[in-house]
Write an enzyme that holds these catalytic residues in place. Structure first.
Site, PDB file in Angstrom:
ATOM      1  N   HIS A 117      11.339  10.306   1.952  1.00 41.83           N
ATOM      2  CA  HIS A 117      10.506   9.485   1.093  1.00 41.83           C
ATOM      3  C   HIS A 117      11.329   8.316   0.566  1.00 41.83           C
ATOM      4  O   HIS A 117      10.893   7.147   0.989  1.00 41.83           O
ATOM      5  CB  HIS A 117       9.830  10.102   0.065  1.00 41.83           C
ATOM      6  CG  HIS A 117       9.003  11.228   0.348  1.00 41.83           C
ATOM      7  ND1 HIS A 117       8.162  11.298   1.429  1.00 41.83           N
ATOM      8  CD2 HIS A 117       9.159  12.803   0.243  1.00 41.83           C
ATOM      9  CE1 HIS A 117       7.536  12.587   1.614  1.00 41.83           C
ATOM     10  NE2 HIS A 117       8.081  13.352   1.134  1.00 41.83           N
TER      11      HIS A 117
ATOM     12  N   ASP B 250       5.322  15.101   7.843  1.00 35.18           N
ATOM     13  CA  ASP B 250       5.500  15.620   6.567  1.00 35.18           C
ATOM     14  C   ASP B 250       4.255  16.662   6.283  1.00 35.18           C
ATOM     15  O   ASP B 250       4.190  17.761   6.530  1.00 35.18           O
ATOM     16  CB  ASP B 250       5.530  14.532   5.316  1.00 35.18           C
ATOM     17  CG  ASP B 250       5.917  15.307   4.036  1.00 35.18           C
ATOM     18  OD1 ASP B 250       6.039  16.512   3.922  1.00 35.18           O
ATOM     19  OD2 ASP B 250       5.761  14.489   3.167  1.00 35.18           O
TER      20      ASP B 250
HETATM   21 ZN    ZN Z   1       8.502  17.090   2.533  1.00 38.27          ZN
END
Ligand code: ZN
Length: 448
Positions: free
Chosen positions: A270, A321
């Site tokens: 991220h 993800d």
């Molecule tokens: Zn994750």
């Protein structure tokens, strides 16, 4: 495995489009790549655009069960997390193997030949270890094998519910007690797959929320001793930065650096809310950053400064993800298109760099420097994107990279070869019978 020869109509070779490319393979590896050469009569014809196998550098397989069930309504990352925790409760090694087999089959059908599974559901409800404490990890590896893709199992250290906060009832399943106990369990798991070609057992720190500061270096040292990938969720939410600054007077990136957790084997996932100092720290360490744009938009995380991180020295990789969708072409174009929205300018990324993020960079971050390019000596992993769908009809071969990155979907992937083995042919999974039905049944079983 026997030798094979493929004739790709067009292919991504040395960062550009080449045509009439003969790809010769033997024993799971590419032995020769020749453009414009006469092909032997028995070469397998591959109409369309052949790209290296895609790398999904960040996955939580069970989140696939949330698709379409958590998108409606209001809330934040934190309210979504409560819904995600509810799905955890029905997982056991058998149900997780079945679900993950379907999820990894979906990945294979999308051209993905290697998944980084960030795995933290280790134990039975209440935190009781299974008879084999690695039963869940084995289930995920067996699922990847059943689906015919490579896996880097990023066995995740998860010890706390937040900074100076014990784990809650759900999180007990994730926790090993301390980092030494985590390392001991992972060492056993690594031993079980020593020498396996298709499996890498790597490591992860869930986040600076979930691993207390005095435990971080234990995980980092274990990863170093094993020369294993080390991934970590980093600054996905501003609340994580605020809590980390309040407790330790450092940002999460600074804290990880201080405790030896950054470096070229580390992948920061991220990296959404970073300061310029954080970006420089990651770049100087050549820590890769994994962007997961379809998840980050679904969870209202924000937009990370991917191009700045790349220019600072961090390779950029891609992950689906939470599997809101599994489509690495969508992730790749989102890296550029989201930056357009946040900067009101176009053209941050050469398109070939986005395709490299989806391939070579991702495989390297998963401990597979030998995968991700159509070149002699590399693994025989590739995906063929048909250019004759209604989405891609009219593609100019010279612009095939742009057409595929900006307009292809996972549904355009026609054939997939992993380590020389045909896993998907004509859009059908060759190893998992009726993959959609099997995945649907596995998802529905969790909600019974
Ligand atoms: Zn994750």
């Amino acid at each position: 495995m026997t030798a094979a020869a493929y004739l790709a109509e067009h292919a991504f070779v040395d960062g550009a489009v080449a045509s009439d490319v003969l790809i010769e393979t033997d024993d799971g590896a590419i032995t020769a790549v020749t453009a414009g050469a006469p092909a032997p009569a028995d070469a397998v014809r591959l109409p369309g655009f052949t790209v290296p196998g895609l790398a999904n550098a960040h996955s939580h397989a069970f989140h696939r069960a949330l698709r379409g069930r958590t998108q409606a309504g209001k809330g934040t990352f934190w309210t979504w997390r409560e819904q995600m925790y509810a799905a955890v409760s029905s997982l056991d090694p058998d149900s997780y193997r079945e679900l993950a087999t379907g999820v990894f089959a979906e990945m294979a059908l999308a051209g993905i030949t290697n998944v980084g599974e960030f795995h933290y559901v280790h134990h039975a409800p209440g935190g009781r270890p299974y008879a084999d404490p690695n039963a869940m990890g084995h289930a995920l590896i067996e699922a990847a094998r059943a689906a015919g893709i490579r896996i880097t199992l990023l066995d995740t250290c998860y010890l706390a519910g937040g900074i100076r906060t014990p784990v809650n009832e759900t999180q007990q399943r994730f926790a090993d007690g301390d980092a030494d106990a985590w390392a001991e369990r992972v060492e056993t798991l690594r031993g079980a797959y020593a020498g396996a070609r298709d499996v890498v057992v790597g490591t992860a720190i869930h986040s600076v929320r979930a691993v207390p500061v005095d435990q971080i270096s234990t995980v980092a040292k274990a990863a170093e001793q094993w020369s294993a990938p080390l991934h970590v969720h980093l600054s996905e939410q501003r609340a994580e930065n605020d809590a980390c600054l309040a407790a330790y007077h450092r940002t999460p990136a600074q804290l990880l650096e201080q405790h030896g957790a950054l470096g070229p084997r580390t992948g920061a996932v991220h990296a959404t809310h970073l300061s310029q100092v954080d970006i420089d720290i990651l770049g100087e360490a050549h820590t890769s950053v994994c962007m997961c744009p379809t998840t980050e938009r679904d969870l209202a995380d924000g937009i990370g400064a991917a191009r700045s991180m790349f220019e600072a020295g961090s390779p950029v990789t891609l992950g689906s993800d939470s599997h809101a969708v599994i489509d690495l072409f969508e992730e790749a174009r989102a890296v550029e298109l989201d930056e357009r929205l946040s900067t009101e300018r176009r053209g941050h990324w050469p398109t070939a760099d986005l395709l490299r993020a989806a391939t070579a960079a991702g495989h390297a971050a998963l401990g597979r420097a030998n995968v991700g390019a159509l070149a002699p000596g590399r693994a025989a992993d590739f995906a063929v994107v048909g250019l004759d769908s209604v989405r891609l009809a009219g593609t100019d071969p010279r612009g095939a990279v742009e057409s595929v990155v900006y307009a292809a979907t996972a549904a355009d992937v026609r054939h997939v070869v992993v380590g020389g083995r045909v896993v998907v042919w004509e859009g059908v999974h060759r190893l998992v019978d009726d993959a959609p039905r099997r995945l649907g049944a596995a998802v529905r079983a969790l909600y019974r």
